[in-house]
Design a protein around this motif. Structure first.
Motif, PDB file in Angstrom:
ATOM      1  N   ARG A 139       0.944   8.110   5.646  1.00 36.48           N
ATOM      2  CA  ARG A 139       0.524   6.972   6.460  1.00 36.48           C
ATOM      3  C   ARG A 139       1.010   7.126   7.904  1.00 36.48           C
ATOM      4  O   ARG A 139       2.008   7.785   8.182  1.00 36.48           O
ATOM      5  CB  ARG A 139       1.028   5.661   5.863  1.00 36.48           C
ATOM      6  CG  ARG A 139       2.496   5.646   5.518  1.00 36.48           C
ATOM      7  CD  ARG A 139       2.847   4.453   4.632  1.00 36.48           C
ATOM      8  NE  ARG A 139       4.246   4.505   4.214  1.00 36.48           N
ATOM      9  CZ  ARG A 139       4.666   5.075   3.084  1.00 36.48           C
ATOM     10  NH1 ARG A 139       3.795   5.636   2.254  1.00 36.48           N
ATOM     11  NH2 ARG A 139       5.949   5.082   2.774  1.00 36.48           N
ATOM     12  N   LEU A 183       0.822  -1.216   0.000  1.00 35.06           N
ATOM     13  CA  LEU A 183       0.000   0.000   0.000  1.00 35.06           C
ATOM     14  C   LEU A 183       0.854   1.263   0.000  1.00 35.06           C
ATOM     15  O   LEU A 183       0.376   2.341  -0.354  1.00 35.06           O
ATOM     16  CB  LEU A 183      -0.938   0.015   1.207  1.00 35.06           C
ATOM     17  CG  LEU A 183      -2.001  -1.091   1.272  1.00 35.06           C
ATOM     18  CD1 LEU A 183      -2.834  -0.949   2.536  1.00 35.06           C
ATOM     19  CD2 LEU A 183      -2.901  -1.069   0.038  1.00 35.06           C
ATOM     20  N   HIS A 184       2.104   1.142   0.397  1.00 35.10           N
ATOM     21  CA  HIS A 184       2.981   2.310   0.444  1.00 35.10           C
ATOM     22  C   HIS A 184       3.195   2.922  -0.944  1.00 35.10           C
ATOM     23  O   HIS A 184       3.494   4.107  -1.065  1.00 35.10           O
ATOM     24  CB  HIS A 184       4.339   1.930   1.044  1.00 35.10           C
ATOM     25  CG  HIS A 184       4.256   1.482   2.474  1.00 35.10           C
ATOM     26  ND1 HIS A 184       5.365   1.349   3.282  1.00 35.10           N
ATOM     27  CD2 HIS A 184       3.200   1.141   3.250  1.00 35.10           C
ATOM     28  CE1 HIS A 184       4.999   0.947   4.483  1.00 35.10           C
ATOM     29  NE2 HIS A 184       3.687   0.802   4.485  1.00 35.10           N
ATOM     30  N   TYR A 218      -3.726   4.855   6.117  1.00 31.71           N
ATOM     31  CA  TYR A 218      -3.099   5.181   4.839  1.00 31.71           C
ATOM     32  C   TYR A 218      -3.950   6.244   4.143  1.00 31.71           C
ATOM     33  O   TYR A 218      -5.181   6.151   4.141  1.00 31.71           O
ATOM     34  CB  TYR A 218      -3.023   3.943   3.938  1.00 31.71           C
ATOM     35  CG  TYR A 218      -2.247   2.797   4.522  1.00 31.71           C
ATOM     36  CD1 TYR A 218      -0.875   2.680   4.310  1.00 31.71           C
ATOM     37  CD2 TYR A 218      -2.879   1.823   5.284  1.00 31.71           C
ATOM     38  CE1 TYR A 218      -0.155   1.622   4.837  1.00 31.71           C
ATOM     39  CE2 TYR A 218      -2.163   0.765   5.826  1.00 31.71           C
ATOM     40  CZ  TYR A 218      -0.805   0.668   5.598  1.00 31.71           C
ATOM     41  OH  TYR A 218      -0.089  -0.371   6.132  1.00 31.71           O
ATOM     42  N   SER A 219      -3.287   7.230   3.530  1.00 35.77           N
ATOM     43  CA  SER A 219      -4.029   8.313   2.896  1.00 35.77           C
ATOM     44  C   SER A 219      -3.325   8.795   1.630  1.00 35.77           C
ATOM     45  O   SER A 219      -2.092   8.905   1.589  1.00 35.77           O
ATOM     46  CB  SER A 219      -4.194   9.479   3.872  1.00 35.77           C
ATOM     47  OG  SER A 219      -4.851  10.571   3.258  1.00 35.77           O
ATOM     48  N   LYS A 220      -4.116   9.086   0.620  1.00 32.22           N
ATOM     49  CA  LYS A 220      -3.608   9.761  -0.571  1.00 32.22           C
ATOM     50  C   LYS A 220      -3.655  11.276  -0.387  1.00 32.22           C
ATOM     51  O   LYS A 220      -3.003  12.016  -1.115  1.00 32.22           O
ATOM     52  CB  LYS A 220      -4.438   9.371  -1.790  1.00 32.22           C
ATOM     53  CG  LYS A 220      -4.349   7.899  -2.151  1.00 32.22           C
ATOM     54  CD  LYS A 220      -5.298   7.559  -3.282  1.00 32.22           C
ATOM     55  CE  LYS A 220      -5.268   6.071  -3.585  1.00 32.22           C
ATOM     56  NZ  LYS A 220      -6.264   5.686  -4.607  1.00 32.22           N
ATOM     57  N   PHE A 229      -0.365   4.915  -1.303  1.00 29.16           N
ATOM     58  CA  PHE A 229      -0.737   5.873  -0.260  1.00 29.16           C
ATOM     59  C   PHE A 229       0.538   6.531   0.275  1.00 29.16           C
ATOM     60  O   PHE A 229       1.288   5.940   1.054  1.00 29.16           O
ATOM     61  CB  PHE A 229      -1.494   5.169   0.859  1.00 29.16           C
ATOM     62  CG  PHE A 229      -2.814   4.599   0.425  1.00 29.16           C
ATOM     63  CD1 PHE A 229      -3.979   5.345   0.490  1.00 29.16           C
ATOM     64  CD2 PHE A 229      -2.893   3.297  -0.076  1.00 29.16           C
ATOM     65  CE1 PHE A 229      -5.198   4.828   0.089  1.00 29.16           C
ATOM     66  CE2 PHE A 229      -4.102   2.767  -0.483  1.00 29.16           C
ATOM     67  CZ  PHE A 229      -5.261   3.532  -0.403  1.00 29.16           C
TER      68      PHE A 229
END
Length: 350
Positions: free
Chosen positions: A152, A145-146, A166-168, A149
């Motif tokens: 994090r 996911l890194h 996790y965030s965009k 996103f």
């Protein structure tokens, strides 16, 4: 003999229905908050058998009244979450510039079906993902996911209270709190939407009132209400998300909504049960996304199984032009009660 057994069952379920009115934090009282719809279903069955078998009983009408009163009370409690209830949050078309798309889920720490979670996130492609019960093994498994996103927060723990976010969307402020229990973290984050608007996200996972975790709901209630007060005092649009280990219709969650003046997007739309994924009859809404008055609801959906005992929940919310005013507000007595619950929670852990 059949009548006696029926009376015993009716007596038990009448007691189970009204016990939650006792304002005690003991786990054996609060656990009866959860299965409201299940109790209603059992009562409907008991009523049928009672009408068929109990007509000749001398106390027929007394028992019938007891069943009917209990069923009516349960209907009153669950009605707001049916499609016939009044909506707390109005529909708003999704706008990715001024909206947020998120997934909230409890992965169950000992679940090792990592690919199910990764595939779901890849397919749904949300802006933000909040997962709880993440130990180091989970944190390592979620490393792919890194790539997607950029922003994090990783707090893996082995005590079932680890969490990852996790965030965009970029973080403009981030704080890790231990609000009540020094072993249970929570997050407070300012996130910048694509149009530049800042919103605050409170992400929590308090302990449930069950043996082996906590013998009372005192700590859980205190943490939920502390966050409610934080949100109420925050002028920015905000969301409270996570596995609260409390059902939507409990007294504590109702008090939280009044203290925070936030809204439950499920009201008037359905139960959106997220737990227990393995047992269809024993399901209730434990995972939550509450919205401040600034938001309209674009989408809410319970997602497919990821191998956990919880289903993840997906939500899209969009900042609305007109702020919603349909919020419940706490009375002075309720504010006092909330403060007492917070104080009791802090004392219990000190």
């Amino acid at each position: 003999m059949e009548i006696l057994v029926l009376k015993i069952l009716i007596s038990f379920f009448i007691a189970f229905t009204w016990i939650p009115l006792i304002k005690l934090d003991c786990w054996w009282v609060r656990v009866f908050d959860y299965p409201r719809f299940q109790k209603l279903s059992v009562f409907a069955t008991l009523m049928i058998f009672w009408m068929l078998l109990g007509r000749e009983d001398a106390g027929f009408w007394y028992w019938t009244a007891g069943i009917f009163a209990s069923m009516s009370y349960l209907v009153f409690l669950v009605w707001p979450y049916s499609i016939l209830g009044k909506k707390m949050v109005q529909k708003e078309p999704y706008d990715p510039e001024k909206g947020i798309h998120l997934i909230v889920g409890n992965v169950f720490q000992y679940n090792r079906e990592f690919e199910k979670t990764l595939n779901l996130i890849q397919i749904k492609d949300p802006d933000l993902v909040f997962l709880v019960e993440t130990d180091q093994t989970w944190a390592d498994a979620l490393t792919p996911l890194h790539l997607t996103f950029e922003h994090r927060i990783l707090l893996p723990l082995e005590n079932t209270y680890g969490l990852v976010l996790y965030s965009k969307l970029p973080f403009k402020r981030q704080q890790i709190h231990y609000l009540i229990n020094e072993e249970i973290p929570s997050l407070e984050i300012d996130v910048e939407l694509r149009n530049g608007q800042l919103i605050t996200i409170y992400a929590i996972h308090p302990a449930p009132p069950v043996p082996g975790e906590s013998l009372s709901s005192t700590e859980r209630d205190a943490e939920i209400l502390v966050v409610g007060k934080k949100s109420k005092g925050n002028p920015q649009p905000s969301l409270v998300i996570g596995d609260l280990n409390d059902v939507a219709w409990s007294y504590t969650t109702s008090l939280f909504l009044k203290i925070s003046e936030m809204a439950d997007p499920r009201r008037g739309r359905g139960f959106y049960n997220t737990f227990h994924a393995k047992y269809p009859f024993f399901r209730w809404p434990l995972d939550h996304v509450f919205l401040s008055k600034h938001f309209g609801l674009s989408k809410i959906h319970v997602l497919k199984s990821i191998g956990s005992d919880h289903f993840p929940i997906e939500l899209k919310a969009t900042l609305a032009k007109q702020k919603s005013t349909d919020r419940e507000k706490a009375s002075p007595e309720e504010k006092k009660e909330a403060n007492e619950k917070i104080s009791n929670g802090k004392k219990e852990k000190s």
